[in-house]
Design a protein around this motif. Structure first.
Motif, PDB file in Angstrom:
ATOM      1  N   GLU A  28       0.832  -1.202   0.000  1.00  6.45           N
ATOM      2  CA  GLU A  28       0.000   0.000   0.000  1.00  6.45           C
ATOM      3  C   GLU A  28       0.863   1.247   0.000  1.00  6.45           C
ATOM      4  N   ALA A  29       0.582   2.158  -0.945  1.00  9.05           N
ATOM      5  CA  ALA A  29       1.445   3.308  -1.132  1.00  9.05           C
ATOM      6  C   ALA A  29       0.743   4.625  -0.857  1.00  9.05           C
ATOM      7  N   GLU A  30      -0.556   4.614  -0.528  1.00  9.33           N
ATOM      8  CA  GLU A  30      -1.275   5.867  -0.301  1.00  9.33           C
ATOM      9  C   GLU A  30      -0.812   6.482   1.024  1.00  9.33           C
ATOM     10  N   PRO A  31      -0.227   7.690   1.009  1.00  6.79           N
ATOM     11  CA  PRO A  31       0.267   8.281   2.251  1.00  6.79           C
ATOM     12  C   PRO A  31      -0.855   8.880   3.087  1.00  6.79           C
ATOM     13  N   ALA A  32      -0.556   9.075   4.350  1.00 10.33           N
ATOM     14  CA  ALA A  32      -1.472   9.751   5.270  1.00 10.33           C
ATOM     15  C   ALA A  32      -0.806  11.018   5.765  1.00 10.33           C
ATOM     16  N   ALA A  33      -1.618  11.972   6.231  1.00  9.60           N
ATOM     17  CA  ALA A  33      -1.105  13.218   6.789  1.00  9.60           C
ATOM     18  C   ALA A  33      -1.208  13.161   8.304  1.00  9.60           C
ATOM     19  N   LEU A  34      -0.105  13.517   8.982  1.00 13.17           N
ATOM     20  CA  LEU A  34      -0.066  13.450  10.440  1.00 13.17           C
ATOM     21  C   LEU A  34      -0.679  14.700  11.052  1.00 13.17           C
ATOM     22  N   ALA A  35      -1.475  14.485  12.101  1.00 13.94           N
ATOM     23  CA  ALA A  35      -1.976  15.589  12.929  1.00 13.94           C
ATOM     24  C   ALA A  35      -1.768  15.221  14.381  1.00 13.94           C
ATOM     25  N   VAL A  36      -1.194  16.143  15.159  1.00 17.68           N
ATOM     26  CA  VAL A  36      -1.007  15.951  16.593  1.00 17.68           C
ATOM     27  C   VAL A  36      -1.787  17.055  17.289  1.00 17.68           C
ATOM     28  N   TYR A  37      -2.903  16.691  17.915  1.00 15.70           N
ATOM     29  CA  TYR A  37      -3.808  17.674  18.507  1.00 15.70           C
ATOM     30  C   TYR A  37      -3.516  17.824  19.998  1.00 15.70           C
ATOM     31  N   GLU A  38      -3.177  19.045  20.396  1.00 13.85           N
ATOM     32  CA  GLU A  38      -2.988  19.375  21.809  1.00 13.85           C
ATOM     33  C   GLU A  38      -4.207  20.138  22.300  1.00 13.85           C
TER      34      GLU A  38
END
Length: 848
Positions: free
Chosen positions: A131-141
């Motif tokens: 699987e090659a579809e990337p994801a976007a990271l979110a870090v919620y504070e």
């Protein structure tokens, strides 16, 4: 175990028709997928919030609920029509006081199916490799304005890990985020990100141990799939980030060889790594305790292992870029790539001087150059260090008498072995003993410049030489022409340095009366001290006996200048020579640097315990309380030896320190991870007893010094064998007495095995083993040192240890051989005693 009730609670809070998002991995106790639900304290108020991800009417939602008087109520909701949630974790990323929410948003289509563990501190997710579809990271504070994404600018990834990684300083309770990127050919490479107070910042160099673990796993895979070029490329990336550039070059070269079409891309990476190697700063030897014993490698100034711990011992790199290391009980030389320039074939290798080093093999001493080329045509009984193009060598004649001469840099005998003794060259001259009662000062060709008719003459210093007029009479000083300058009056007369010499005014050695004289013989420091040491930089350490009635116990030292002015009181237990204007000193409680005033130097490390500090380039090496650590020059800890030795995921051996008195220090082991806690405590209590952990008066002045340590000598299956060593040195004795005890422990039962447990009940193992040992002593020249007729057989509880294929029996010093022989040890292969081994017994089965 997954909380089904929590899932039902969230389900009731969702709008009609909403579906909780879940991972593809199975919950630990259910066939259903693990839901994206968490119960964590997100705002730091001490109360846990409920959060979950779900799909509703074609849109993705993430909602946080708080628990009020009337039940759960929503406090914030995030949503997207263009992306789905493929990862959901909670971990303290921005603060140790609360949990942040880590979400992976993936554009288009269905959420990627993943598997996840929702427990802290370690969370790992993986996708299928294709699987090659990337994801976007979110870090919620959680902030006063609600959830804010701290992962800005956006970071993409294909795999995600969240963990509190261990740096040189250990874990800190703050999670790191590891993002894996899928590259060409299915290759995955990882980068570590850490919160720096303002943003997520790449921090690969802080966590080399993480990448070392990855590299170790990939190496095992490479053994199974050696033709997989992509795997070698992935290994090279991990090795580079693990601080192993030399290994990375090799792995990349292997990948290029397997897939030449990618050579252009990968060769640029090779050139980058090689450039890093060429400009690399100093490397520092560092030991790590492992299940295979202590292993040494080399770290850089950041505490990263550049050369992985794989040697039995490792010395400092010398100015020529070579370091002496030991492997398989032999010494070799490596370069800064960790590659052997000279294989481990010698018993010892001395430090290089003038491009030459003396080596010792089973034939004797020889000389090699920096490429390992043998220069001497024959072995010698001794070869010293090169000074001014000359090295002292010794030959022994048929009558056992030693004769001394000198080798040149080519290894040729430039001055034949005709002297009874010889000293190193200094300023083009060296002192030799021609015969009984005659000494000479020679030049580099061997020509005698001056001759001295005295029973004793010492090496020159500042143009003066110590001498005595009778065999055991007092000593004075003559000049190089042989004229008496200072009449004989001292029991000890050391060479002059910078116009000063240390002497002992005692005539019969009944007491120590050390003082300092000038070149006229006048005292600069009165002869009333227990000892005096030259420190360089115009400073001396003057020692006053801690106990005048027992001067051999040692001294407390004051610092003076060479004019006899005392700069400090008697404050120090030990003081080393000055380097860069400072000297290492210890007061028994702390180790530190002193400046030329004799006081603690500012802005340099102060380390608890007793030992020495040395300036090593950008770092300070601390050998304190028999352990090595490194600090930067401001005193910040960069690296220290590990105190936990992992055996398996369940079992480990933990090191503890017992230092009740400045003369009593023990490192002792503790077993952890045994299911039977009562058995574990019994084992650990026995280990404390065997390690000599006993009450010691902290304020008493002991008559001896004791040091104890341990190592994992053998580990297999459920058997761990610990080696406990000790050294008791009575002050004033010629030497101390070492002890060695092996403790074979069954990690399941807690049983500590005895020798008899290895054999069938009723077997006469004592007789069988005694016969084997006796035959080895009789027929093996290796044991020629054993005292005649001293071996009378082994005892039923003979000290022993086991390895994979053999039993080893050993004896204490003096028991059957001289002290210098150490612990006479006899190897008995299991195949030789197979008929009496109890292969159904617990001992044998513990490691088979």
């Amino acid at each position: 175990m997954w909380d089904k009730q929590l899932e039902l609670t969230v389900d009731k809070l969702l709008p009609c028709g909403a579906k909780i998002l879940a991972a593809a991995g199975k919950a630990p106790s259910d066939e259903a997928p693990s839901p994206f639900i968490c119960l964590r304290d997100l705002d730091g108020d001490g109360e846990a919030e409920l959060a979950g991800a779900y799909r509703w009417v074609g849109e993705t939602f993430f909602t946080v609920w708080k628990n009020g008087a009337d039940g759960w109520y929503a406090v914030q909701t995030l949503s997207s029509r263009k992306a789905v949630i493929c990862d959901l974790h909670t971990a303290p990323v921005t603060s140790s006081q609360k949990f942040d929410v880590i979400i992976g948003w993936q554009a288009d289509g269905e959420a990627a199916l993943i598997q996840t563990r929702h427990d802290w501190p370690f969370v790992l997710t993986t996708r299928e490799a294709g699987e090659a579809e990337p994801a976007a990271l979110a870090v919620y504070e959680w902030t006063q304005r609600g959830l804010l994404n701290r992962a800005m600018p956006p970071l993409s990834y294909h795999k995600l890990e969240v963990a509190d990684l261990e740096s040189a300083a250990g874990v800190d309770g703050i999670a790191e985020i590891i993002l894996w990127q899928q590259e060409e050919g299915g290759v995955y490479t990882a980068d570590v990100y850490k919160w720096n107070g303002e943003r997520l910042q790449q921090a690969n160099d802080r966590f080399p141990s993480y990448f070392q673990q990855i590299a170790a796993q990939l190496r095992e895979q490479a053994k199974e799939r050696p033709e997989d070029a992509s795997l070698w490329y992935q290994l090279a990336s991990a090795e580079q980030k693990a601080g192993l550039p030399a290994q990375a070059v090799h792995s990349l070269a292997t990948a290029v060889k397997l897939r030449p079409s990618s050579a252009g891309k990968w060769q640029s990476v090779i050139r980058l790594i090689r450039s890093e190697l060429q400009t690399r700063a100093a490397l520092y030897p560092a030991p790590v305790k492992t299940a295979e014993g202590t292993k040494w490698g080399y770290i850089d100034r950041n505490g990263r292992f550049i050369i992985s711990p794989r040697f039995d011992y490792a010395e400092d790199f010398q100015n020529n870029g070579l370091a002496v290391v030991q492997a398989n009980n032999h010494s070799g030389l490596i370069n800064q790539l960790g590659i052997f320039v000279v294989g481990p074939i010698y018993q010892s290798i001395a430090p290089f001087s003038e491009g030459r080093a003396a080596v010792v093999d089973d034939r004797g001493f020889r000389v090699i150059d920096e490429r390992g080329n043998m220069l001497t045509a024959m072995p010698y009984s001794y070869i010293g260090t090169y000074k001014e193009g000359r090295a002292v060598f010794t030959k022994v004649d048929a009558q056992g008498r030693s004769h001394y001469g000198y080798l040149d840099l080519s290894g040729t005998e430039i001055i034949p072995p005709v002297y009874m003794s010889a000293n190193d060259f200094q300023d083009g001259r060296a002192l030799v003993q021609v015969r009984e009662g005659e000494f000479a000062l020679i030049d580099r060709s061997g020509k005698a410049l001056h001759s001295y008719q005295h029973p004793y003459v010492g090496p020159p210093g500042d143009g003066l030489l110590a001498f005595s007029e009778t065999e055991s009479g007092p000593k004075g000083y003559i000049n190089e022409s042989g004229e008496v300058v200072i009449p004989p009056q001292f029991s000890v007369a050391l060479p002059f340095e910078a116009g000063r010499a240390i002497v002992n005014a005692s005539r019969d050695f009944s007491e120590n009366l050390y003082g300092l004289i000038d070149k006229t013989g006048a005292y600069v420091i009165k002869p009333e001290y227990n000892d005096i040491n030259m420190l360089g930089a115009g400073r001396l350490a003057v020692g006053r006996a801690k106990d005048p009635s027992k001067p051999y116990i040692g001294s407390a030292y004051a610092i003076t200048d060479t004019d006899g002015r005392f700069l400090t009181d008697f404050l120090y237990d030990q003081v080393a020579e000055y380097k860069e204007g400072v000297a290492s000193a210890t007061d028994g409680q702390r180790t530190f640097f002193i400046d030329r005033t004799g006081h603690v130097a500012r802005n340099l490390p102060v380390v608890p315990g007793s030992g020495t500090l040395t300036l090593e380039g950008e770092l300070v090496k601390a050998f304190v309380d028999q352990r090595i650590s490194y600090y930067d020059r401001s005193g910040k800890l960069v690296w220290k030896q590990n105190t936990a030795i992992p055996l398996t995921g369940q079992y480990r051996v933990v090191e503890h320190k017992y230092a009740p008195n400045r003369d009593y220090l023990v490192y002792y082991p503790e077993i952890r991870g045994m299911a039977n806690r009562q058995a574990q405590e019994a084992v650990n209590q026995r280990l404390r007893e065997l390690s000599q952990i006993k009450p010691i008066d902290p304020n008493a002045q002991l008559d001896y010094n004791y040091f104890g340590d341990f190592a994992v000598a053998f580990f297999k299956n459920r058997l761990v064998e610990l080696e406990l060593t000790g050294y008791n040195y009575p002050f004033g004795a010629a030497h101390g007495m070492p002890t060695m005890t092996y403790v074979p422990i069954d990690l399941v039962s807690g049983r500590i095995y005895a020798l008899k447990d290895l054999f069938k009940p009723g077997s006469d193992y004592v007789r069988v083993l005694s016969d084997i040992v006796g035959n080895q002593i009789k027929n093996n020249p290796e044991y020629s040192y054993v005292f005649p007729d001293s071996f009378k057989g082994i005892s039923p509880d003979q000290p022993f240890y086991v390895k994979e294929n053999a039993l080893y029996l050993y004896f204490a010093p003096y028991e059957i051989a001289p002290y210098a022989a150490g612990f006479p040890t006899f190897r008995i292969p299991f195949s030789q005693i197979a008929d009496i081994i109890d292969e159904n017994g617990d001992f044998w089965r513990s490691f088979h």
